[in-house]
Scaffold this motif. Structure first.
Motif, short mmCIF file in Angstrom:
data_model
loop_
_atom_site.label_atom_id
_atom_site.label_comp_id
_atom_site.label_asym_id
_atom_site.label_seq_id
_atom_site.Cartn_x
_atom_site.Cartn_y
_atom_site.Cartn_z
N VAL A 201 36.16 79.78 46.15
CA VAL A 201 37.42 79.25 45.60
C VAL A 201 37.46 79.36 44.08
CG1 VAL A 201 38.89 77.23 45.43
CG2 VAL A 201 37.66 77.69 47.54
N SER B 123 40.08 81.62 41.85
CA SER B 123 40.95 80.98 40.86
C SER B 123 40.81 81.65 39.50
CB SER B 123 40.60 79.50 40.75
OG SER B 123 41.46 78.84 39.85
N THR B 124 39.57 82.05 39.14
CA THR B 124 39.35 82.74 37.86
C THR B 124 40.04 84.09 37.84
OG1 THR B 124 37.22 81.62 37.58
CG2 THR B 124 37.58 83.63 36.30
N ARG C 145 50.47 87.81 39.86
CA ARG C 145 49.98 86.55 40.37
C ARG C 145 51.03 85.86 41.22
NH1 ARG C 145 48.06 84.51 36.00
NH2 ARG C 145 49.90 83.36 35.33
N THR D 67 45.04 77.84 51.46
CA THR D 67 44.79 78.02 50.03
C THR D 67 45.70 77.09 49.23
OG1 THR D 67 46.42 79.81 49.94
CG2 THR D 67 44.12 80.43 50.33
N TRP E 202 46.33 77.75 45.75
CA TRP E 202 46.27 78.46 44.48
C TRP E 202 47.38 78.06 43.52
CZ3 TRP E 202 45.55 83.66 47.46
CH2 TRP E 202 44.23 83.74 47.91
N ALA F 124 46.34 74.92 41.92
CA ALA F 124 45.09 75.14 41.17
C ALA F 124 45.36 75.79 39.82
CB ALA F 124 44.12 75.99 41.98
N GLN F 125 46.32 76.72 39.78
CA GLN F 125 46.60 77.42 38.53
C GLN F 125 47.29 76.54 37.49
OE1 GLN F 125 45.58 80.69 37.71
NE2 GLN F 125 44.37 80.20 39.53
N ARG G 76 40.88 73.56 39.53
CA ARG G 76 40.78 74.99 39.79
C ARG G 76 40.05 75.31 41.10
NH1 ARG G 76 41.99 78.82 35.80
NH2 ARG G 76 43.71 77.96 34.59
#
Length: 397
Positions: free
Chosen positions: A40, A44-45, A55, A66, A68, A71-72, A81
């Motif tokens: 994960v 995320s990176t 993205r 997910t 994401w 997280a972003q 993240r």
């Protein structure tokens, strides 16, 4: 390149920029599927390094489970993240019978460790371990069998601080809640420890100017661009040390024995500064620096350096006296004194520099581990050689 040629394992071995380049050759659906198979934190990176339009296209087709998008929105290096969607969320008042029925199809798709019980505003009320459903009566509500007020993490908590909070708990999954108690996701304990292990392993490279993102599979050209700027900075710092030696060129020409002791002084002061630097970086990682005033830290490291310098300087001064006496007895004692004073003061100042450099970098908003060794080497070389050659020239010439 298609999805079959680029595995998630191979993708994980690339730096974020290179991984993005490879993923852009795929359809967003295929790219999202590959990212979902990665750790994960790594996914995320990579997402954070992508252009905004690409993205967004991937987030729109993200596989179930997910998290994401959320997280972003959280800072890099934070718990947010590492977020995943909780697979089993139930409203307060749900019966065990209804929860089990809802879980029948869910557990075929995702592993469930805890059931999360929330109120109408999605605030976390408690968690139910999956195994507890086996012992509960069907007519009981989840509220009756749940663990209320469970331990939670905040999405903006830095991963280093979160590691300190969970190190004695060892739960497989940690709920993540906002300040108002609203459940925003979960973080798996294994994922948290894996990400922290990666960050720690990256520090060794950062100390000598290797980018955290560089991996073994990073392409040659990108590795060159990562490393070369730091070498240019290092070159400038070496010139600074060379300029000190050049300034005292006449003294070295007249007292050749000085050249023999320049590496001794620089090496001893450099090693002592590195010891101080290592202790301070470790203290930052463990959060110990917050309870210790910076002035007290600098004083301690300076006194430790001074004491060590006085003792080792006496040994070096004795060696200088013996060597110089064989060439010119009149200069032996002044050169020995210069050696002893220079090593004592140089080690003391190196201890202060080893503590001050990472503190200054952190206050400037930079990673304390990044190239600290390069800055420390310059400081110790300039101080030790400048003191030694300056004192020798003053006392003898």
């Amino acid at each position: 390149m298609n999805e079959h040629e680029l595995s998630s394992d191979r993708l994980s071995g690339l730096d974020a920029a290179t991984a993005t380049d490879r993923l852009r050759r795929l359809r967003p659906e295929d790219a999202a599927e590959l990212l979902a198979q990665m750790p994960v934190g790594r996914a995320s990176t990579v997402l954070a390094a992508m252009p905004e339009d690409f993205r967004r296209a991937i987030l729109e087709v993200a596989p179930p489970g997910t998290d994401w998008t959320d997280a972003q929105s959280y800072p890099a290096g934070s718990i947010g993240r590492l977020l995943e969607d909780p697979p089993a969320i139930f409203l307060s008042g749900t019966t065990v019978r209804d929860a089990i029925e809802a879980m029948r199809s869910l557990i075929r798709k995702r592993m469930v460790v805890y059931l999360f019980v929330v109120d109408g505003a999605e605030r976390l009320l408690g968690v139910v371990a999956f195994r507890e459903l086996l012992y509960a009566r069907p007519e009981q509500t989840l509220d009756e069998v749940m663990i209320d007020r469970p331990f939670t993490l905040h999405p903006r908590t830095p991963m280093v601080e979160a590691m300190r909070e969970v190190v004695t708990k060892h739960f497989p999954v940690y709920p993540v809640c906002e300040d108002d108690g609203r459940l925003v996701g979960l973080v798996r304990g294994q994922v948290l420890f894996e990400q922290q292990a990666f960050d720690i392993s990256a520090q060794a490279g950062a100390m000598v100017g290797v980018e955290k993102e560089e991996r073994l599979a990073t392409p040659f050209s990108r590795s060159f661009r990562f490393r070369h700027p730091w070498l240019q900075i290092n070159l400038l710092t070496v010139f600074a040390a060379a300029a000190v030696v050049g300034f005292f060129e006449d003294a070295i020409d007249q007292l050749v024995v000085l050249a023999l002791f320049i590496p001794v002084l620089a090496g001893q002061c450099g090693n002592l500064g590195a010891q101080s630097l290592a202790v301070v970086l470790r203290g930052m990682t463990l959060g110990e620096l917050r309870s210790l005033p910076v002035g007290r830290l600098l004083l301690k490291e300076g006194l430790l350096g001074l004491l060590n310098g006085v003792i080792t300087g006496a040994v070096a001064a004795t060696a200088m006296f013996v060597l110089a006496h064989g060439k010119d007895p009149a200069t032996a004692l002044p050169l020995a004194l210069a050696t002893w004073v220079a090593m004592s003061l140089g080690c003391g100042l190196s201890g202060v520099a080893g503590a001050a450099i990472p503190v200054a970098l952190r206050r400037a908003g930079a990673d304390p581990a990044t190239a600290s060794a390069i800055l420390l080497t310059t400081a110790t070389d300039v101080v030790s050689m400048g003191l030694f050659l300056g004192l020798a020239a003053f006392l003898v010439l």
